[in-house]
Design a protein around this motif. Structure first.
Motif, PDB file in Angstrom:
ATOM      1  N   LEU A 157      25.024   5.785  17.912  1.00 40.96           N
ATOM      2  CA  LEU A 157      25.516   4.463  17.516  1.00 40.96           C
ATOM      3  C   LEU A 157      27.040   4.510  17.347  1.00 40.96           C
ATOM      4  N   ALA A 158      27.526   5.586  16.700  1.00 41.84           N
ATOM      5  CA  ALA A 158      28.981   5.702  16.495  1.00 41.84           C
ATOM      6  C   ALA A 158      29.711   5.705  17.843  1.00 41.84           C
ATOM      7  N   SER A 159      29.165   6.417  18.836  1.00 40.44           N
ATOM      8  CA  SER A 159      29.882   6.464  20.118  1.00 40.44           C
ATOM      9  C   SER A 159      29.836   5.118  20.835  1.00 40.44           C
ATOM     10  N   VAL A 160      28.722   4.408  20.694  1.00 40.99           N
ATOM     11  CA  VAL A 160      28.640   3.075  21.314  1.00 40.99           C
ATOM     12  C   VAL A 160      29.661   2.142  20.651  1.00 40.99           C
ATOM     13  N   VAL A 161      29.692   2.157  19.306  1.00 43.45           N
ATOM     14  CA  VAL A 161      30.603   1.246  18.592  1.00 43.45           C
ATOM     15  C   VAL A 161      32.066   1.605  18.896  1.00 43.45           C
ATOM     16  N   LEU A 162      32.366   2.903  18.972  1.00 40.20           N
ATOM     17  CA  LEU A 162      33.758   3.289  19.255  1.00 40.20           C
ATOM     18  C   LEU A 162      34.153   2.875  20.680  1.00 40.20           C
ATOM     19  N   ALA A 163      33.250   3.076  21.625  1.00 41.48           N
ATOM     20  CA  ALA A 163      33.565   2.668  23.012  1.00 41.48           C
ATOM     21  C   ALA A 163      33.791   1.150  23.064  1.00 41.48           C
TER      22      ALA A 163
ATOM     23  N   ASP B 116      17.804  -0.401  19.841  1.00 42.64           N
ATOM     24  CA  ASP B 116      18.571  -0.709  21.045  1.00 42.64           C
ATOM     25  C   ASP B 116      19.775   0.218  21.246  1.00 42.64           C
ATOM     26  N   ILE B 117      19.947   1.202  20.338  1.00 40.73           N
ATOM     27  CA  ILE B 117      21.138   2.050  20.440  1.00 40.73           C
ATOM     28  C   ILE B 117      21.177   2.809  21.763  1.00 40.73           C
ATOM     29  N   ILE B 118      20.059   3.451  22.087  1.00 38.21           N
ATOM     30  CA  ILE B 118      20.061   4.280  23.301  1.00 38.21           C
ATOM     31  C   ILE B 118      20.240   3.397  24.544  1.00 38.21           C
ATOM     32  N   SER B 119      19.646   2.200  24.524  1.00 33.53           N
ATOM     33  CA  SER B 119      19.825   1.367  25.719  1.00 33.53           C
ATOM     34  C   SER B 119      21.276   0.902  25.831  1.00 33.53           C
ATOM     35  N   GLN B 120      21.934   0.674  24.683  1.00 34.47           N
ATOM     36  CA  GLN B 120      23.357   0.303  24.753  1.00 34.47           C
ATOM     37  C   GLN B 120      24.199   1.490  25.202  1.00 34.47           C
ATOM     38  N   TRP B 121      23.841   2.657  24.711  1.00 35.93           N
ATOM     39  CA  TRP B 121      24.576   3.866  25.124  1.00 35.93           C
ATOM     40  C   TRP B 121      24.493   4.005  26.644  1.00 35.93           C
ATOM     41  N   LYS B 122      23.290   3.718  27.186  1.00 35.63           N
ATOM     42  CA  LYS B 122      23.107   3.850  28.645  1.00 35.63           C
ATOM     43  C   LYS B 122      24.019   2.887  29.404  1.00 35.63           C
ATOM     44  N   GLN B 123      24.285   1.745  28.764  1.00 38.33           N
ATOM     45  CA  GLN B 123      25.149   0.749  29.391  1.00 38.33           C
ATOM     46  C   GLN B 123      26.580   1.282  29.584  1.00 38.33           C
ATOM     47  N   TYR B 124      27.025   2.142  28.647  1.00 37.70           N
ATOM     48  CA  TYR B 124      28.409   2.626  28.716  1.00 37.70           C
ATOM     49  C   TYR B 124      28.543   4.043  29.267  1.00 37.70           C
ATOM     50  N   THR B 125      27.415   4.686  29.564  1.00 41.30           N
ATOM     51  CA  THR B 125      27.541   6.098  29.915  1.00 41.30           C
ATOM     52  C   THR B 125      27.978   6.319  31.366  1.00 41.30           C
ATOM     53  N   MET B 126      28.641   7.458  31.568  1.00 39.82           N
ATOM     54  CA  MET B 126      29.025   7.860  32.923  1.00 39.82           C
ATOM     55  C   MET B 126      28.225   9.093  33.328  1.00 39.82           C
ATOM     56  N   THR B 127      27.223   9.460  32.514  1.00 36.53           N
ATOM     57  CA  THR B 127      26.518  10.728  32.748  1.00 36.53           C
ATOM     58  C   THR B 127      25.246  10.564  33.573  1.00 36.53           C
ATOM     59  N   LEU B 128      24.544   9.440  33.368  1.00 37.47           N
ATOM     60  CA  LEU B 128      23.233   9.340  34.034  1.00 37.47           C
ATOM     61  C   LEU B 128      23.354   9.206  35.547  1.00 37.47           C
ATOM     62  N   ASN B 129      22.357   9.786  36.220  1.00 35.77           N
ATOM     63  CA  ASN B 129      22.277   9.805  37.689  1.00 35.77           C
ATOM     64  C   ASN B 129      23.415  10.591  38.337  1.00 35.77           C
ATOM     65  N   GLN B 130      24.023  11.474  37.573  1.00 36.11           N
ATOM     66  CA  GLN B 130      25.123  12.294  38.096  1.00 36.11           C
ATOM     67  C   GLN B 130      24.717  13.767  38.081  1.00 36.11           C
ATOM     68  N   PRO B 131      25.276  14.559  39.010  1.00 31.47           N
ATOM     69  CA  PRO B 131      25.071  16.013  38.913  1.00 31.47           C
ATOM     70  C   PRO B 131      25.881  16.545  37.726  1.00 31.47           C
TER      71      PRO B 131
ATOM     72  N   PRO C 108      14.411   9.756   8.852  1.00 32.38           N
ATOM     73  CA  PRO C 108      13.978  11.144   9.029  1.00 32.38           C
ATOM     74  C   PRO C 108      15.053  11.952   9.754  1.00 32.38           C
ATOM     75  N   ALA C 109      15.121  13.239   9.431  1.00 31.69           N
ATOM     76  CA  ALA C 109      16.126  14.111  10.039  1.00 31.69           C
ATOM     77  C   ALA C 109      16.020  14.081  11.571  1.00 31.69           C
ATOM     78  N   ALA C 110      14.808  13.932  12.079  1.00 27.58           N
ATOM     79  CA  ALA C 110      14.609  13.947  13.535  1.00 27.58           C
ATOM     80  C   ALA C 110      15.326  12.777  14.224  1.00 27.58           C
ATOM     81  N   HIS C 111      15.650  11.738  13.457  1.00 29.70           N
ATOM     82  CA  HIS C 111      16.314  10.570  14.058  1.00 29.70           C
ATOM     83  C   HIS C 111      17.832  10.580  13.861  1.00 29.70           C
ATOM     84  N   ALA C 112      18.343  11.644  13.238  1.00 30.01           N
ATOM     85  CA  ALA C 112      19.758  11.651  12.840  1.00 30.01           C
ATOM     86  C   ALA C 112      20.716  11.432  14.013  1.00 30.01           C
ATOM     87  N   SER C 113      20.362  11.996  15.184  1.00 32.93           N
ATOM     88  CA  SER C 113      21.319  11.887  16.296  1.00 32.93           C
ATOM     89  C   SER C 113      21.492  10.434  16.756  1.00 32.93           C
TER      90      SER C 113
END
Ligand code: BTN
Length: 305
Positions: free
Chosen positions: A145-151, A248-263, A135-140
């Motif tokens: 996934l692309a950013s997780v795989v590239l990282a 599991d994409i979003i949970s993997q993204w969270k593993q590599y992100t530098m954004t969460l818990n930051q101002p 569904p279009a709503a899931h496109a992001s």
């Protein structure tokens, strides 16, 4: 044919006679010679001597024939306006899933929120045309996934501490090394195509004009093969898409992100928000805790942190 000639010359790593090549490829020696000449014209150093041909050096060019079995789905342009424009045309004309448009450089490279993406020689610029049955709503989720795989690919190949900044930027040491742009068309709420454009600073130096950008060459002090990076990424991303395990994409993204818990400061086309990035939802929308304590969801925007 070029792909097969290169495979033989590379695997033998010695002089291969015109006779051997013509027998292996089942074409005349004249035809072999014509392809060799064309490869030489494309920058391959192939020495032709009395005993045959030897490949001494290959350019780091992203010709379709360098990607063997993907060849028929690859469109390579030494220079173009933007791979996004070409990919959109191809997608609207019905090109197959996993069509790849690559450019050596772009004259009108586009970034998110109408910005310019500097696209000089030496960087990696490509757009993937994807036709996932979702569904279009899931496109992001596909872009996440692309950013997780590239990282993961950058970490694995170059041993760098690649982090993802919301939504899909990749940074090393706080400086941007890659950005992604996606465009989608849908029919009856299902994705018709989603095009993901990816720019990676490899052997170029964007920091001259963009102080907050870096490249692999700047980080490591030497040049890298763009075709190796692209081919590892394409294989891994395709595998992950095929498994269809998007949960599991979003949970993997969270593993590599530098954004969460930051101002953070989030700039959208219409608004600007400041607060603490507390979470992302199942589709990657950022959840901010604003200064007054309320939660604000942002689907699309630029993140400053
Ligand atoms: C961003 O970070 O703002 C997104 C940058 C996306 C750049 C890539 S390069 C390949 C493709 N073609 C473009 O014109 N843009 C994307």
């Amino acid at each position: 044919m070029k792909s097969r000639i290169l495979k033989i010359l590379r695997s033998e790593n010695k002089i291969v006679s015109g006779e051997e090549l013509s027998a292996a490829l089942k074409v005349s020696r004249v035809s072999v010679w014509k392809h060799i000449q064309s490869l030489q014209g494309s920058g391959y150093r192939i020495v032709a001597g009395p005993k045959g041909y030897r490949l001494e050096n290959s350019p780091d060019a992203l010709f379709a024939w360098e990607f063997a079995e993907r060849q028929s789905n690859i469109h390579y342009f030494p220079e173009t306006s933007s791979t996004m424009d070409i990919a959109r045309d191809l997608a609207r004309k019905g090109c197959p899933h996993y069509t790849i448009v690559i450019a050596g450089r772009q004259k009108k490279g586009r970034g998110r929120l109408s910005r310019i993406w500097l696209s000089s020689e030496g960087g990696l610029y490509f757009t993937l045309v994807l036709r996932p049955d979702i569904p279009a709503a899931h496109a992001s989720r596909i872009t996440f996934l692309a950013s997780v795989v590239l990282a993961q690919t950058l970490r694995k190949l170059y041993n760098i501490d690649a982090k993802v900044k919301w939504p899909n930027d990749i940074l090393v040491g706080g400086k941007k090394i890659s950005g992604m742009l996606s465009e989608m068309e849908a029919e009856a709420d299902m994705v018709s195509f989603i095009n993901i454009g990816i720019g990676v600073n490899v052997n170029n130096d964007p920091s001259i004009k963009e102080p907050v950008a870096t490249s692999l060459k700047k980080l490591k002090g030497k040049e890298f093969l763009r075709k190796e990076l692209l081919s590892v990424f394409l294989d891994e991303f395709e595998n992950r898409l095929n498994t269809k395990s998007f949960d599991d994409i979003i949970s993997q993204w969270k593993q590599y992100t530098m954004t969460l818990n930051q101002p953070v400061k989030i700039v959208t086309y219409r608004d600007t928000y400041e607060g603490i990035a507390v979470d992302v939802d199942e589709n990657g929308a950022l959840i901010l805790k604003l200064e007054n304590g309320t939660l604000q969801k942002v689907v699309c925007g630029d993140c400053f942190q």
